[in-house]
Enzyme design. Structure first.
Site, PDB file in Angstrom:
ATOM      1  N   SER A  46       7.366  13.827 -23.060  1.00 22.35           N
ATOM      2  CA  SER A  46       8.128  12.883 -22.246  1.00 22.35           C
ATOM      3  C   SER A  46       8.950  13.603 -21.182  1.00 22.35           C
ATOM      4  CB  SER A  46       9.065  12.059 -23.132  1.00 22.35           C
ATOM      5  OG  SER A  46       8.332  11.305 -24.076  1.00 22.35           O
ATOM      6  N   GLY A  93       8.247   7.444 -21.531  1.00 23.03           N
ATOM      7  CA  GLY A  93       7.513   8.415 -22.330  1.00 23.03           C
ATOM      8  C   GLY A  93       6.172   7.980 -22.887  1.00 23.03           C
ATOM      9  N   HIS A 121      -5.363   6.109  -0.450  1.00 21.98           N
ATOM     10  CA  HIS A 121      -4.258   6.967  -0.044  1.00 21.98           C
ATOM     11  C   HIS A 121      -4.026   8.035  -1.104  1.00 21.98           C
ATOM     12  CE1 HIS A 121      -2.612   3.464  -2.252  1.00 21.98           C
ATOM     13  NE2 HIS A 121      -1.881   4.387  -2.872  1.00 21.98           N
ATOM     14  N   ARG A 128     -12.007   1.452 -11.537  1.00 21.59           N
ATOM     15  CA  ARG A 128     -11.288   0.400 -10.817  1.00 21.59           C
ATOM     16  C   ARG A 128     -10.738   1.059  -9.556  1.00 21.59           C
ATOM     17  NH1 ARG A 128      -5.791  -0.546  -8.850  1.00 21.59           N
ATOM     18  NH2 ARG A 128      -5.369  -2.785  -8.967  1.00 21.59           N
ATOM     19  N   ASP A 164      -8.448   1.150  -6.347  1.00 24.35           N
ATOM     20  CA  ASP A 164      -7.199   0.600  -5.828  1.00 24.35           C
ATOM     21  C   ASP A 164      -7.293   0.358  -4.315  1.00 24.35           C
ATOM     22  OD1 ASP A 164      -4.353   0.005  -6.468  1.00 24.35           O
ATOM     23  OD2 ASP A 164      -3.981   1.604  -5.020  1.00 24.35           O
ATOM     24  N   GLU A 206     -10.197  -3.572  -6.288  1.00 22.56           N
ATOM     25  CA  GLU A 206      -8.977  -4.376  -6.189  1.00 22.56           C
ATOM     26  C   GLU A 206      -8.995  -5.097  -4.844  1.00 22.56           C
ATOM     27  OE1 GLU A 206      -4.107  -4.184  -6.066  1.00 22.56           O
ATOM     28  OE2 GLU A 206      -5.309  -2.544  -5.272  1.00 22.56           O
ATOM     29  N   ASP A 250       0.884  -5.787 -11.213  1.00 19.54           N
ATOM     30  CA  ASP A 250       1.296  -6.162  -9.856  1.00 19.54           C
ATOM     31  C   ASP A 250       1.822  -7.590  -9.755  1.00 19.54           C
ATOM     32  OD1 ASP A 250       0.713  -3.738  -8.546  1.00 19.54           O
ATOM     33  OD2 ASP A 250      -1.410  -4.247  -8.407  1.00 19.54           O
ATOM     34  N   ARG A 265       6.461  -4.385 -16.116  1.00 14.34           N
ATOM     35  CA  ARG A 265       5.999  -3.125 -16.704  1.00 14.34           C
ATOM     36  C   ARG A 265       6.916  -2.682 -17.848  1.00 14.34           C
ATOM     37  NH1 ARG A 265       4.559  -0.108 -10.877  1.00 14.34           N
ATOM     38  NH2 ARG A 265       3.140  -1.760 -10.150  1.00 14.34           N
TER      39      ARG A 265
END
Length: 588
Positions: A155, A174, A249, A325, A327, A356, A423, A471
């Site tokens: 962690s 962690g 990116h 997947r 992005d 996505e 998201d 999240r």
């Protein structure tokens, strides 16, 4: 008849190869305009006594929206060549519709060959093909930093105690790969058989979308060996794994971008990015959105292409992952994605490629780029009806139909259906903490064609507003979990897997859209099997008389959820906020 509303586009989702032999044909008309449509077709080279030999078959109306009806035909051209047109009939006239538009329906028109549409040859190589295993997959999305902490020694030094507070944008708690390995029994017991991980590569943030090094696992998550163990144990359990690739990116702390910052137009990486001038400042280069620490990659650059393709192939070759997947996939050029598809599919033919894309993804789903997109446009009308209560049942159904009609059947069958993610607001929060609405929404989505996904924690009642609150740390103390919701999800997943073929390939038909009472019924049908769904979102008890349904009285009927047998003369009550699923099949 409204001629201007008649639409058919050859070589599109209106006319395509389904399996290398079978051709699917769709045509659109004004809603309620056409009584029936005949499909005229044949081989362009087949003549009899100097006349073209044509076949004729009725088309089936398969969907309706607020403004249009959609009609469907399926043919298997014996020589894989097809010439075709339509005869549209209403109360007053028959018209011929072909490549020259609307024409009078007469012998002269029928004999004018250049009036017909052409499908020159049905090539298997041109057919949209997706991995078969995706059709039977129920996905579980994991945000690794928040799922489980399996090794506290990994962690970050500033990591907070697990679940000690609502997450902030820059907080760490962690979570790691060992934590996921430790919870595989839990995931298997839940019933999911596909795991989607948000990025695991080296990056300074908790979300890892600002990549430093795509070839290394973030040290706070683990190392290659624990990831290899994770993949191996998933595969031993018959489960798949999909990773998240950020190729639009890169992180501003990456060596490539830092070299540009240091060396300006003398940097060997200057053409890896979209830089407007030198030296680099905060506002003279393209980036993801307006996020300064995510400079956009120039995927037209051959060096960048090779770099990204090497990454994609590395994780397949070294660890045998099952999917990527991608992005921000809609902001990367199509040329690169076609190259990407060819490279990864050659390396692993049954790899799953998911983009996505938050809007219509049809341009990426033509068979040479992605297999699927994150299907937000498909599920958003469901959320607006069940959770937000901002649209009517009929409006929702029309939007669902329109989305399905915009895709090839085999693409719809593997689309990635989700109600929430890292998201978005969490499902329970979107439903204003109304658990009945959340359950109804989940049951509704799991009844649709496509590959369903749940976001970690949905099954135990985790809530959360938009990022970063969506999240939160996963809750593992059983006394703090919603055990009723957990049992509900286990049953829903089991039912989906049990009826997977029907729910993937079966026909969707809306039986009732009662906007006044907020009562919906639809059926999914395949061969001799039918599932009939009822959703009561109103305030009044609804009663279902089985004898009034379109079910053969000799069929075996049961409550699909409880598996309790039912009888032809039964009347069943559907309480407000509840749903009912009936199963009917011909006796064996």
């Amino acid at each position: 008849m409204e001629y201007a509303a008649i639409h058919h586009q050859p070589f599109s989702t209106d006319a395509y190869s389904y399996d290398g032999r079978t051709v699917h044909i769709k045509i659109r008309t004004k809603k309620g305009d056409a009584d029936h449509i005949r499909f005229i077709w044949g081989d362009p080279y087949e003549y009899n006594d100097g006349k073209w030999s044509a076949n004729e078959q009725p088309m089936r109306k398969i969907a309706a929206t607020e403004m249009h009806d959609y009609w469907f035909a399926e043919v298997v051209p014996p020589f894989r060549r097809l010439q075709y047109a339509f005869v549209v009939t209403d109360d007053h006239e028959d018209i011929f519709f072909g490549s020259s538009g609307v024409c009078p329906y007469n012998e002269k028109t029928l004999e004018t060959i250049h009036y017909y549409f052409k499908f020159p040859f049905v090539h298997e190589a041109d057919t949209f093909q997706a991995p078969e295993w995706v059709k039977s997959t129920v996905w579980y999305q994991i945000f690794p930093e928040r799922f489980a902490n399996g090794r506290e020694d990994l962690s970050p030094k500033n990591a907070l105690p697990w679940g000690s507070k609502d997450p902030g944008v820059n907080d760490f708690f962690g979570g790691d790969l060992q934590g996921i390995v430790d919870k595989l029994d839990y995931l298997e017991d839940l019933g999911v058989n596909g795991i989607y991980l948000t990025p695991i590569f080296s990056a300074p943030s908790n979300h890892k979308y600002d990549t430093l090094d795509y070839f290394s696992i973030d040290p706070h998550f683990g190392d290659p060996e624990i990831f290899r163990t994770l993949v191996s144990q998933l595969h031993q359990r018959g489960m798949r794994i999909m990773l998240d690739a950020v190729f639009n990116h890169i992180g501003s702390a990456s060596p490539q971008w830092q070299d540009v910052v240091k060396n300006g137009d003398q940097s060997r990486y200057k053409d890896w990015f979209h830089i407007h001038s030198f030296p680099v400042t905060d506002d003279n280069y393209d980036r993801f959105a307006f996020t300064a620490d995510m400079p956009k990659l120039n995927t037209a650059n051959p060096e960048v292409q090779k770099y990204l393709l090497d990454i994609a192939l590395y994780w397949i070759r070294e660890f045998d992952i099952d999917g990527w997947r991608l992005d921000v996939a809609n902001e990367v050029d199509h040329v690169f994605w076609k190259t990407f598809r060819q490279a990864v599919s050659t390396e692993k033919p049954d790899v799953y490629i998911l983009g996505e894309i938050w809007h219509s993804a049809e341009p990426w789903l033509r068979g040479d780029e992605f297999h699927a997109a994150m299907n937000y446009p498909f599920t958003e009308p469901m959320i607006e009806y069940f959770a937000d209560q901002t649209i009517s049942a009929s409006r929702m159904a029309h939007r669902v139909n329109a989305h399905l009609m915009n895709g090839m059947k085999q693409a719809n069958e593997v689309m990635f259906n989700l109600l929430d993610s890292h998201d978005t607001k969490r499902l329970l929060t979107r439903c204003r903490n109304d658990e009945k609405k959340a359950r109804a929404l989940l049951a509704f989505m799991f009844a649709q064609t496509g590959s369903p996904c749940i976001y970690y924690g949905t099954e135990i009642g985790l809530d959360g507003e938009n990022d970063p609150l969506c999240r939160k740390c996963m809750v593992w103390e059983k006394e703090k979990q919603n055990q009723d919701m957990l049992q509900f999800m286990k049953r829903l997943i089991a039912l989906r897997k049990q009826e997977n073929t029907l729910l993937t390939e079966g026909h969707l038909e809306w039986n009732l859209l009662d906007d006044k009472n907020d009562f919906i019924s639809f059926s999914r049908t395949l061969d001799e099997k039918i599932l009939i769904y009822f959703f009561n979102q109103g305030n009044v008890v609804q009663h279902i008389s089985l004898r009034e349904l379109n079910i053969d009285r000799n069929n075996k009927i049961c409550d699909a959820w409880t598996e309790q047998p039912l009888h032809y003369h039964d009347v069943i009550a559907v309480q407000p906020g509840e749903f009912l699923i009936l199963s009917a099949a011909a006796p064996v």
